[in-house]
Structures are given as structure tokens and as C-alpha cells.
Design an enzyme around this catalytic site. Structure first.
Site, PDB file in Angstrom:
ATOM      1  N   GLY A   1       0.829  -1.190   0.000  1.00 44.65           N
ATOM      2  CA  GLY A   1       0.000   0.000   0.000  1.00 44.65           C
ATOM      3  C   GLY A   1       0.864   1.240   0.000  1.00 44.65           C
ATOM      4  O   GLY A   1       2.075   1.170   0.203  1.00 44.65           O
ATOM      5  N   GLY A   2       0.242   2.354  -0.204  1.00 49.49           N
ATOM      6  CA  GLY A   2       0.944   3.631  -0.154  1.00 49.49           C
ATOM      7  C   GLY A   2       1.090   4.110   1.279  1.00 49.49           C
ATOM      8  O   GLY A   2       0.613   3.473   2.225  1.00 49.49           O
TER       9      GLY A   2
ATOM     10  N   LYS B   1      -2.188  -0.103   5.404  1.00 50.69           N
ATOM     11  CA  LYS B   1      -1.568  -1.413   5.215  1.00 50.69           C
ATOM     12  C   LYS B   1      -1.073  -2.013   6.525  1.00 50.69           C
ATOM     13  O   LYS B   1      -1.259  -3.212   6.766  1.00 50.69           O
ATOM     14  CB  LYS B   1      -0.448  -1.359   4.174  1.00 50.69           C
ATOM     15  CG  LYS B   1       0.741  -0.489   4.556  1.00 50.69           C
ATOM     16  CD  LYS B   1       1.686  -0.303   3.383  1.00 50.69           C
ATOM     17  CE  LYS B   1       2.793   0.657   3.747  1.00 50.69           C
ATOM     18  NZ  LYS B   1       2.314   2.012   4.084  1.00 50.69           N
ATOM     19  N   SER B   2      -0.466  -1.220   7.395  1.00 49.75           N
ATOM     20  CA  SER B   2       0.024  -1.752   8.671  1.00 49.75           C
ATOM     21  C   SER B   2      -1.124  -2.178   9.573  1.00 49.75           C
ATOM     22  O   SER B   2      -1.059  -3.223  10.224  1.00 49.75           O
ATOM     23  CB  SER B   2       0.903  -0.724   9.392  1.00 49.75           C
ATOM     24  OG  SER B   2       2.116  -0.542   8.685  1.00 49.75           O
TER      25      SER B   2
ATOM     26  N   ALA C   1      10.404  -5.199  13.687  1.00 49.15           N
ATOM     27  CA  ALA C   1      10.450  -3.786  13.307  1.00 49.15           C
ATOM     28  C   ALA C   1      11.745  -3.498  12.567  1.00 49.15           C
ATOM     29  O   ALA C   1      12.829  -3.829  13.053  1.00 49.15           O
ATOM     30  CB  ALA C   1      10.351  -2.909  14.551  1.00 49.15           C
TER      31      ALA C   1
ATOM     32  N   HIS D   1       3.138   3.132  16.924  1.00 50.04           N
ATOM     33  CA  HIS D   1       2.926   1.769  16.421  1.00 50.04           C
ATOM     34  C   HIS D   1       2.972   0.758  17.564  1.00 50.04           C
ATOM     35  O   HIS D   1       2.149  -0.158  17.630  1.00 50.04           O
ATOM     36  CB  HIS D   1       3.975   1.402  15.369  1.00 50.04           C
ATOM     37  CG  HIS D   1       3.584   1.754  13.971  1.00 50.04           C
ATOM     38  ND1 HIS D   1       2.888   0.897  13.162  1.00 50.04           N
ATOM     39  CD2 HIS D   1       3.812   2.869  13.237  1.00 50.04           C
ATOM     40  CE1 HIS D   1       2.690   1.469  11.992  1.00 50.04           C
ATOM     41  NE2 HIS D   1       3.241   2.664  12.004  1.00 50.04           N
ATOM     42  N   ARG D   2       3.928   0.919  18.465  1.00 49.99           N
ATOM     43  CA  ARG D   2       4.058  -0.011  19.596  1.00 49.99           C
ATOM     44  C   ARG D   2       2.809   0.047  20.481  1.00 49.99           C
ATOM     45  O   ARG D   2       2.271  -0.980  20.882  1.00 49.99           O
ATOM     46  CB  ARG D   2       5.309   0.309  20.417  1.00 49.99           C
ATOM     47  CG  ARG D   2       5.614  -0.733  21.479  1.00 49.99           C
ATOM     48  CD  ARG D   2       6.893  -0.410  22.234  1.00 49.99           C
ATOM     49  NE  ARG D   2       8.057  -0.522  21.391  1.00 49.99           N
ATOM     50  CZ  ARG D   2       8.902  -1.548  21.419  1.00 49.99           C
ATOM     51  NH1 ARG D   2       8.686  -2.540  22.244  1.00 49.99           N
ATOM     52  NH2 ARG D   2       9.946  -1.582  20.639  1.00 49.99           N
TER      53      ARG D   2
ATOM     54  N   ASP E   1      -0.199   0.994  19.571  1.00 49.48           N
ATOM     55  CA  ASP E   1      -1.331   0.462  18.817  1.00 49.48           C
ATOM     56  C   ASP E   1      -1.393  -1.060  18.851  1.00 49.48           C
ATOM     57  O   ASP E   1      -2.467  -1.636  18.768  1.00 49.48           O
ATOM     58  CB  ASP E   1      -1.275   0.914  17.349  1.00 49.48           C
ATOM     59  CG  ASP E   1      -1.605   2.383  17.165  1.00 49.48           C
ATOM     60  OD1 ASP E   1      -2.132   3.008  18.114  1.00 49.48           O
ATOM     61  OD2 ASP E   1      -1.317   2.908  16.066  1.00 49.48           O
TER      62      ASP E   1
END
Length: 185
Positions: A15-16, A21-22, A40, A56-57, A59
Site C-alpha cells: 500500500g501507499g 496497510k500496517s 520492526a 505503532h508499539r 497500537d
């Protein structure tokens, strides 16, 4: 969320930037196994990137272990994959950037990764940016990166059991044809 039946080792999620995407890959991993590893590839090279990594972590929440591996992805996958645990590699784009900036042989490193995927001991999901839709980069290194990323994505897609493209938060299955259901090995 569209489900994916890999029945095997590898899923590629493309994905862009900020396409979702993540988040899709994370949801896919969480639906696959209670034991999950986040590999990671990012490095906290500045404050903004450190914030992204922390977000991110946070989430991911419970049920995840994390290993930071900006360069030696093949070794990390060999050491960390196993039946009953899904590994989420986020992302191949940053890994490729790290490989290029380290001076390593990009083609050899990508070939090593692609060669290792079919032999993984457990399932893995790879996240990568689709960078070829945008403008042609104005610098030689930008064009080399764009080309290398496209070749990397294509090579991983060839050995992946499933490939999804995420745009505007919506996943579309590219390989195999939908609809299917994910199941853990």
C-alpha cells in the site's frame, strides 16, 4: 476485513503511505494467532520517527513481542519464526532503505530474503510500500530506490502465498483470488 487463507508461510501487504496497510496486516496477524512477533525494521533516527515507532508499539497492545531488526532480517526470521506464532515484518521499505544506506548489495540481500521465505518455520506477514505509483524521483538515488522497491515487492510477491493491496484503508486481494479465510499453520 477481507480474510486471507495462506495455508502456508507468507503474506505480502502492499500500500501507499498512510493507506492502512500496517493496520490491516496487524489485524490479519491478530486473527491468526494469540502469539505474535513484530519484527520492526525502522530506526529512530529523529524525533518524528521515534514518535511513529512509539505510536505503532502502543497500537499493537498486548499479545505482541517486538524485535527490532533494521538490517539482518533473514537471520531474524530464521531465529524467530515457528509454528503457532505469526511474525509481522513492518516494513520491507524501511529494511530496503537500511540495506541501501549501509552499502550492502541490495540484489543479494533481496535474493537472500526471497530464498528464505519458503523455508520459514512459521507464518509471516510482510508489509511494504507500493512506491511506483507516484512521480518519478528527481534524484538518481531516489530512482534507484523506487526501482529496487518495485523489484523487491515483485520478488516477494512471487514467493508469497497471498498478496493484498491496501488503498484508502480498503484491502484488495491480488493473490490468490478472494474470498478466502486465514488459518494458522
Amino acid at each position: 476485513m477481507q480474510a486471507i487463507d495462506v495455508g502456508a508461510r507468507a503474506v505480502l501487504v502492499l500500500g501507499g503511505a498512510r493507506s492502512g496497510k500496517s493496520a490491516y496486516a496487524q489485524a490479519l496477524a491478530e486473527s491468526a494467532a494469540p502469539e505474535r512477533l513484530y519484527l520492526a525494521t525502522a530506526t529512530a533516527s529523529d524525533d518524528e520517527m521515534a514518535e511513529r515507532i512509539a505510536r505503532h508499539r502502543a497500537d499493537r497492545g498486548a499479545g505482541w513481542s517486538t524485535r527490532e531488526e533494521p538490517l539482518d532480517l533473514v537471520e531474524a526470521l530464521a531465529a524467530e519464526t515457528r509454528p503457532g506464532r505469526v511474525a509481522l515484518v513492518d516494513c520491507l521499505t524501511l529494511w530496503l532503505t537500511n540495506v541501501m544506506l549501509s552499502g550492502r548489495d541490495v540484489e543479494a540481500e533481496v535474493a537472500r530474503l526471497v530464498g528464505a521465505i519458503p523455508a520459514l518455520a512459521g507464518p509471516a506477514i510482510f508489509v511494504s510500500n507500493e512506491v511506483g505509483y507516484g512521480l518519478v524521483p528527481t534524484t538518481p538515488i531516489g530512482r534507484r530506490f523506487r526501482d529496487a522497491q518495485g523489484r523487491t515487492n515483485a520478488a516477494v510477491a512471487r514467493v508469497a502465498d497471498a498478496v493484498a493491496l491496501v488503498a484508502a484503508g480498503l484491502p484488495t486481494l491480488l493473490k490468490p483470488a478472494p474470498p478466502l479465510a486465514w488459518r494458522l499453520l
